[in-house]
Design an enzyme around this catalytic site. Structure first.
Site, PDB file in Angstrom:
ATOM      1  CB  SER C  51      -1.497  -0.453  -2.921  1.00 35.69           C
ATOM      2  OG  SER C  51      -2.455  -1.427  -3.320  1.00 35.69           O
ATOM      3  CD  GLU C  52      -0.584  -6.162  -3.172  1.00 35.43           C
ATOM      4  OE1 GLU C  52      -0.199  -5.180  -2.495  1.00 35.43           O
ATOM      5  OE2 GLU C  52      -1.054  -7.202  -2.659  1.00 35.43           O
ATOM      6  CB  SER C  53      -3.809  -1.776  -6.859  1.00 35.83           C
ATOM      7  OG  SER C  53      -3.501  -0.662  -6.045  1.00 35.83           O
TER       8      SER C  53
END
Lengths: 444, 227, 223
Positions: C51-53
């Site tokens: 996840s790019e979080s």
């Protein structure tokens, strides 16, 4: 020559005398490393070594290079083989490292640091001078050395040549000149070498409160702000402090331009998070540079979107990865880079494109700011930071790219209390530390 | 488990490195290098490797072994020569069978970072006015004179770490991190030689330095006969 | 004629996409139908979610009452803490994406063209939109799969000959899974691969804006 030259330890002491408390110093070569070893810990000096350490912190070699290029290193002290009267230097004897290129170990230290000191023996065993008019060994840095420390003298490199400023005990200017291979003018203040470390300790980075930490944030500033989008990783207390200070005409660089309040992004049920909207509704924002600037819900527009529709704010839309990379470039001394992201889209308009290995890339530039208002979990008083979970996000990327990085943390601890392996942002990237006050939640 | 990154031996982990491959090698001056992997590679007698590494100093025995075994025909490094008379690289270079590319270390690390991060190249203000900028593409960017540096990709990265979990997340110990974590992402296949393998969850997610996405193969160093 | 034909529900689309994820691959799932895909990946496959979080190997969503603001996915949803996770910054998150380390991304779309152009970040009538990580995923992931409804709410085709919405990336989509078909954009045009139960290739063509290349061996949508 009957006069005695200084031993290595004394040259190191003289070099150490150039190291200011709290400064960031890159060292390479035996004499430079010896100088580093002479500086006591209480001076708060950071020592960067090429292999990948920053004082007690292990760092990635690419990050070490980035710290140098990004202007984070105040001083490089390197052990050179030859220096010329313009401050260009050779790091190595050509015979030791053959071939057309030899050895490149000192090039980064010479190119990146704000100031370069060369430490070297004044003459070689056969009496050949190492301080010369023109280098005979391969040049590793052009016109970068500003001070030369040898085992008999200290020179300052001026525009028109070398100025002798100090001599080793017992040496005269004429005796130094006689074994120097370049013209030397003598400073009217010529004195004996000074071996004392600069006095004092570094100023504290810890500020009593948010308003105090941003008291000099001016109108028209570019400010990095925001974690990812939700309340996790957002410096709410600094954000409110900035609202209260009222600085206007700000350019904010951020992943979003404030969406948490309207769509509860990353927000626990029943809460309303403080976000950029507090600045926008207060009329402080002139422009946002963001990847996710508006509400994902058309029916619930954010303050920024409303202001944008009224024509009150500008928007520069940047893909999220490009935003992260531009921030990294800004802190890492990368003036520009090619990315495949956005090639062939609106984002590419007006930008240089280039085909590399059969693929189209577009040119993007580094981003820097006057202030970064970031959020971390813990800081030590040196400014080393650890984050929590996904709240690391843009905070860790923004810290190195701002002139003044202010961090809001849950807890401030003493040096040595954070595990060096766990430190994500080394303190060289953090100028000011504020603790989030007890009872401050970040929710409205 | 149907899928695992854990290999039984260094030999198995390097078995498919072909002649002519570009390998990115971790460690600084031979310290914290993946000695078991390099030894296994030397034993295999692979030829014509391009070896990208930090330096060829004293202590780089495993690298010297690879070079002396005739496996390497090109070295890309800030410091490919030891500066000593017994340097095997120097000898082969003099004999004309070794190509040497010298690159400043920060630039070399950044070129590999570009490769690993999908960047097409960077403009760096490094080495201007030296032989490292001569004949290269340079341009003024934001008023700063820069050299264009292209990405440097490897076929295999051979690195050393302290600890891996089953999914390839890595933790290092101290200076081990420096060059190992810098090369790991730039190769098609990254092979990590580690002191310890733990279950997923055995490394605090805050302490993972190289996420498992970059790591394809793991070998425990105790399974590696050093020699 | 096709108006009242039965279309597959979102879960079936997600199930079909799940079949495209190789064991050991690293996958980034977008918001909407793509998020559902993880429910249908069997444990044997050992898929790693990115996840790019700033988290890798992330697991299921958090239970109500145990939300942690420091553990979210890119859609702002709360995640459970699971063994094997790794945290990292946004710059590393996108280095993974652009650098080709993410094997597959599954995204939603407004439009996909016959040659695989993707438009998914802005509806022209809004005049402003969010790019977020979409352009990086489109440019960087080895394989871009679009999971979407075949037609928008007004019935307009989303599989089109040429996109007229602002592009996210050119020629980047390698497979489209919709509620009526599985399609493969190619340099020569849109190839129909599978049809939903009860749909003929001609009926799929009727609700599609792109000219379909219809091979002899069309399979039935298999889940």
């Amino acid at each position: 020559m009957t006069l005695e030259r200084l031993d290595a330890q004394s040259v190191a002491r003289r070099a150490a005398a150039e190291i200011a408390p709290g400064s960031v110093v890159a060292v390479s070569g035996a004499w430079a490393v010896a100088a580093a070893d002479l500086v006591p810990e209480e001076k708060g000096v950071w020592f960067l070594r090429a292999g990948g350490t920053l004082s007690d912190l292990p760092i990635n070699a690419a990050d070490a290079g980035a710290a140098l290029r990004g202007g984070h290193v105040d001083l490089s002290i390197l052990t050179a083989a030859q220096v010329d009267s313009h401050g260009s230097f050779a790091g190595y004897h050509a015979a030791d490292y053959p071939g057309p290129q030899g050895h490149a170990g000192l090039v980064d230290l010479a190119s990146g640091a704000r100031r370069v000191i060369a430490a070297l023996p004044h003459i070689r065993e056969d009496g050949t001078p190492n301080v010369v008019s023109a280098l005979s060994f391969p040049q590793d840095g052009a016109r970068c050395v500003d001070t030369i420390i040898t085992d008999v003298a200290v020179f300052r490199v001026a525009d028109d040549g070398l100025i002798l400023t100090e001599v080793a005990p017992g040496w005269s200017a004429e005796e130094v000149r006689a074994i120097t291979g370049a013209p030397v003018s003598v400073s009217p203040n010529l004195r004996d070498m000074d071996f004392d470390l600069p006095p004092g300790r570094p100023p504290s980075k810890v500020y009593a409160d948010g308003p105090g930490a941003i008291a000099d944030l001016p109108d028209g500033a570019t400010v990095f702000i925001d974690g990812f989008g939700g309340p996790g990783g957002m410096a709410h207390y600094l954000l409110v402090s900035l609202r209260d200070r009222g600085s206007r005409n700000l350019t904010i660089v951020s992943n979003t331009a404030g969406i948490a309040r309207v769509v509860s992004f990353g927000t626990p049920p029943g809460r309303t998070a403080i976000d950029h909207s507090v600045l926008v509704e207060n009329g402080q924002v002139a422009k946002a540079i963001a990847s996710f600037p508006v509400s994902p819900s058309v029916s619930r527009p954010s303050e920024f979107e409303l202001a944008y529709r009224r024509g009150e704010v500008d928007l520069e839309l940047v893909p999220q990865g490009t935003l992260a990379e531009r921030l990294r470039a800004g802190g890492a001394g990368i003036e520009a880079f090619y990315t495949p992201t956005g090639a062939g889209t609106l984002i590419a308009e007006g930008k240089e494109s280039r085909v590399i290995d059969g693929r189209e890339y577009i040119l993007e530039h580094g981003l820097r700011a006057d202030f970064a208002l970031i959020r971390a979990h813990q800081a030590d008083t040196r400014g080393n930071l650890v984050y929590r979970g996904t709240s690391r996000n843009f905070n860790a990327v923004m810290a190195p790219a701002a002139r003044v990085t202010v961090v809001e943390v849950d807890e401030i601890v003493q040096p040595g209390e954070l595990d060096p392996e766990a430190v994500v942002t080394p303190g060289i990237f953090v100028q000011r530390i504020v603790r989030r006050p007890d009872g401050f939640t970040g929710y409205e | 488990m149907a899928f695992s990154k854990l290999y039984d031996s260094a030999q198995a982990a390097v078995a498919d490195i072909p002649d002519g491959a570009t390998i990115l090698v971790g460690g600084v001056s031979g310290v914290n290098a993946p000695e078991g992997l390099l030894s296994a590679l030397a034993d295999r007698g692979v030829r014509d490797l391009t070896c990208v590494c930090d330096s060829n100093y004293y202590g780089a025995e495993a690298l010297h072994r690879l070079v002396s075994a005739g496996c390497v025909s090109r070295i890309i490094s800030p410091a490919p020569f030891t500066g000593r008379s017994d340097d095997p690289v120097h000898e082969l270079w003099r004999a004309g069978t070794m190509t040497v590319d010298v690159v400043p270390w920060g630039t070399l690390a950044e070129r590999m970072r570009s490769a690993g991060a999908g960047i097409g190249g960077v403009f760096l203000p490094v080495g201007i006015g030296t032989r490292f900028a001569e004949g290269r593409e340079t341009r003024m960017v934001n008023g700063v004179e820069c050299v264009f540096e292209a990405p440097l990709r490897g076929d295999f990265a051979l690195i050393r770490a302290a600890c891996a979990d089953g999914v390839g997340n890595l933790a290092y110990e101290g200076p081990q991190r420096g060059w190992n974590s810098a090369v790991v992402s730039a190769a098609r296949v990254a092979i990590a030689e580690v002191d310890q393998v733990v279950e997923p969850g055995g490394i605090d997610p805050e302490l993972v330095i190289t996420p498992g996405i970059f790591v394809n193969r793991i070998v425990q160093s105790s399974s590696v006969p050093v020699g | 004629m096709t108006d009242d034909k039965e279309r597959l529900d979102r879960a079936i689309i997600a199930m079909r996409v799940a079949k495209e994820l190789p064991a050991g691959s690293c996958v980034n799932l977008g918001i909407g139908i793509p998020t559902l895909v993880s429910m249908f990946v069997d444990d044997e496959s050992v898929v790693f979610y990115h996840s790019e979080s700033g988290v890798l190997n992330c697991g299921p969503l958090a239970d109500e009452g145990s939300e942690d603001i420091d553990l979210i996915n890119a859609g702002g949803q709360f995640l459970q803490s699971v063994p094997g996770m790794a945290y990292f910054s946004s710059v590393e998150a996108f280095a993974m994406i652009r650098g080709g380390h993410v094997d597959v991304t599954v995204l939603g779309a407004h439009q996909v063209s016959a040659t695989g152009d993707l438009a998914n970040w802005m509806l022209p009538e809004r005049g402003v939109g969010n790019i977020g990580g979409a352009m990086d995923l489109a440019a960087g992931a080895d394989k871009v799969i679009v999971a979407m409804e075949h037609n928008d709410r007004s019935g307009n085709p989303k599989v089109v000959q040429e996109c007229n919405f602002p592009l996210t990336g050119r020629g980047c989509v390698s497979l489209i899974v919709t509620d009526v078909a599985v399609l493969e954009p190619t340099p020569d045009g849109m190839v129909l691969r599978e049809t939903a139960p009860g749909w003929t290739p001609e009926e799929v063509q009727e609700v599609t804006g792109a000219r379909l290349i219809i091979p002899d061996n069309i399979a039935e949508y298999e889940v």
